[in-house]
Design an enzyme around this catalytic site. Structure first.
Site, PDB file in Angstrom:
ATOM      1  N   HIS A 188      -7.834   1.821   1.557  1.00 35.86           N
ATOM      2  CA  HIS A 188      -7.779   1.575   2.986  1.00 35.86           C
ATOM      3  C   HIS A 188      -8.445   2.253   3.842  1.00 35.86           C
ATOM      4  O   HIS A 188      -8.117   2.903   4.780  1.00 35.86           O
ATOM      5  CB  HIS A 188      -6.310   1.192   3.586  1.00 35.86           C
ATOM      6  N   GLU A 193       0.738  -1.278   0.104  1.00 38.02           N
ATOM      7  CA  GLU A 193       0.057  -0.119   0.095  1.00 38.02           C
ATOM      8  C   GLU A 193       0.862   1.209  -0.149  1.00 38.02           C
ATOM      9  O   GLU A 193       1.728   1.292   0.817  1.00 38.02           O
ATOM     10  CB  GLU A 193      -0.903  -0.033   1.229  1.00 38.02           C
TER      11      GLU A 193
END
Length: 532
Positions: A279, A261
């Site tokens: 997220h 990420e």
């Protein structure tokens, strides 16, 4: 006295600072600036982070005063819990702060996939009116499969039942009674994959669950099925997912989490049948505030020397008010025990007798171990690393409870064996309305002495003149005896006796040695109690 320093390394809600209160020196630092972080940690007693700040072994080593690491959220991927435990640093998080937000985002992903909401929006803002291109499907009477019926999975189940869906679930640890309570039918993983129209995963990331949905699992799914993951990146094999989506093995995927990420360069981002979010599971105002306030309260407890229910590396939990007053008593008993130990300890039993036996007293075992190691190891000792210190030294530790207590309402005994086979024990209780801490037993002798800062314990053959000997020596040395008690196992002169003295100041070592020789003591120790 200066206030303990609490470092806030990422942006947290104002309510978090309010929950910390005025008792701390609160300092802000950019946790992603490594050099600034390490400098700030040098004086920190606590640090609060979210997901961007990395608290690894290097950071923990740079923080000699650190007592607690607080993660304002659930995941702990950015905290080295093992290094923290070894250093005696408590790690806390906010495990329930985002569960509603995560469950609602899961439902949002499911609806987005079923009704093509993101793609239809993108098309319309480009002034394209393509109603037929975005024909969706209803959730009504569809089968939803939930992998993991923890707190979030259970919330998802309750919300999707309102859509008239049938809920099946795979969770190896769920009982049939709990599944029935949730209105969910438990099945095997393979059956769930075969039957589900929508599948959502809510599992922790462990070596066993990493990549648990891969090529073989996609092959079992319906070509019309959707899969959603807002839990942890890596639960789904992303390469296998790309292949399944590109080949229309399954119909679509909703992803909030990724192996890396941000997922820069991921081929999944280019697929038309994928809905992605960055997220956002905990990214609501409510979840952020709940997380910050929760860990702020935990920091206050930790810096007050108390156990914290949300500590992830302490074998404790919620402490009953009836148990709590015994914690400092048992820590002192642990210190008295280690003061009596004249060699390596092989076993330690913490025995709790009386009404306390009806409560969860696991915290008292931790308190005893903390006391045992406080003055005999060089590293800082806390509830966190005390069990680890015992394990490293090969000490077997047991907690024993029994409701029978003939002499006191409650009594706690710390007993153990030394490598040479010798047995030692100390017992204590709390008495009166003020819950006065008293030492009521030493190595089988019955006594009742208020626990103070400094004690001298000596065992010898009872005979006339013993008290005069140590009274004269201590008096000439300017040491005041504030209290004393003598106990014997037998009533006759010549029996073994134990004296416990409370003294107002440390006794010079040469005086102690003269007294020991003069009274021919078989046991003679001075024990100073360190306030925790």
């Amino acid at each position: 006295m200066s206030k303990p320093v609490v470092v806030i390394a990422e942006e947290l809600s104002p309510a978090t600072v309010d929950a910390l209160g005025p008792d701390f020196d609160i300092r802000q630092v950019d946790g992603t600036d490594r050099s600034a972080l390490l400098i700030a940690l040098a004086e920190a007693s606590a640090i609060l982070v979210r997901s961007a700040t990395r608290i690894d072994a290097e950071a923990i080593a740079a923080a000699p005063r650190l007592k607690v690491i607080a993660r304002a959220g659930v995941g702990l991927d950015n905290v080295d819990v093992k290094a923290a435990t070894a250093a005696g640093v408590m790690v806390v998080n906010a495990p329930t702060s985002n569960i509603i937000s995560a469950a609602e985002l899961t439902v949002g992903h499911i609806l987005s996939l079923a009704r093509h909401i993101p793609a239809a929006h993108a098309s319309l803002v480009q002034e394209q009116w393509k109603r037929s291109a975005y024909t969706g499907t209803e959730l009504y009477e569809k089968t939803v499969g939930i992998i993991g019926l923890g707190r979030i999975g259970a919330l998802v189940a309750s919300r999707l039942q309102a859509f008239g869906t049938g809920i099946i679930a795979y969770d190896p640890y769920i009982t049939a009674a709990r599944a029935q309570q949730l209105g969910v039918h438990p099945v095997s993983l393979d059956e769930l994959l075969e039957r589900s129209d929508v599948m959502t995963i809510h599992m922790p990331k462990t070596p066993e669950t990493t990549g648990m949905i891969s090529t073989a699992q996609f092959a079992l799914m319906k070509p019309t099925a959707f899969i959603v993951n807002v839990a942890r990146g890596g639960l789904i094999d992303e390469d296998a997912l790309y292949t399944a989506l590109a080949n229309k093995t399954i119909s679509g995927a909703g992803l909030d989490v990724f192996v890396s990420e941000p997922p820069t360069g991921s081929p999944l981002l280019g697929l038309p049948n994928v809905v992605v979010t960055p997220h956002l599971g905990a990214s609501t105002d409510e979840a952020q505030e709940k997380a910050g306030v929760s860990v702020a309260k935990s920091v206050r407890l930790a810096l007050a020397g108390e156990l914290v229910p949300d500590a992830v590396n302490v074998a404790g939990g919620v402490i009953d008010p009836y148990v709590r007053p015994g914690i400092p008593l048992v820590e002192k008993l642990g210190q008295l025990f280690s003061g009596l130990a004249r060699g390596p300890v092989t076993t330690i039993d913490v025995e709790v007798r009386g009404e306390l036996a009806d409560y969860d007293v696991s915290v008292l075992k931790l308190a005893a171990l903390k006391g045992v190691f406080t003055n005999i190891v060089s590293e800082s000792v806390s509830y966190v690393n005390a069990p680890l210190l015992a394990e490293q030294r090969g000490i077997a530790v047991r907690l024993i409870t029994t409701p029978e207590s003939p002499e006191y309402r409650n009594v706690v005994t710390v007993r153990g064996a030394l490598a040479d086979g010798a047995q030692i024990s100390v017992s204590g209780t709390l008495t009166g309305p003020k819950q006065l801490e008293k030492l009521v037993g030493v190595n089988g002798y019955d006594i009742e002495v208020p626990i103070a800062t400094s004690h001298i314990i000596m065992e010898y053959t009872d005979r006339p003149g013993i008290v005069a000997i140590y009274g004269r020596e201590f008096g000439e040395a300017g040491v005041n005896i504030a209290g004393m008690q003598i106990a014997r196992r037998a009533t006759s002169v010549g029996a073994s006796a134990l004296s416990v003295l409370t003294v107002d100041s440390p006794v010079p070592s040469e005086v102690l040695e003269r007294v020991r020789v003069a009274i021919e003591a078989s046991l003679f120790v001075e024990i100073d109690i360190t306030e925790q």
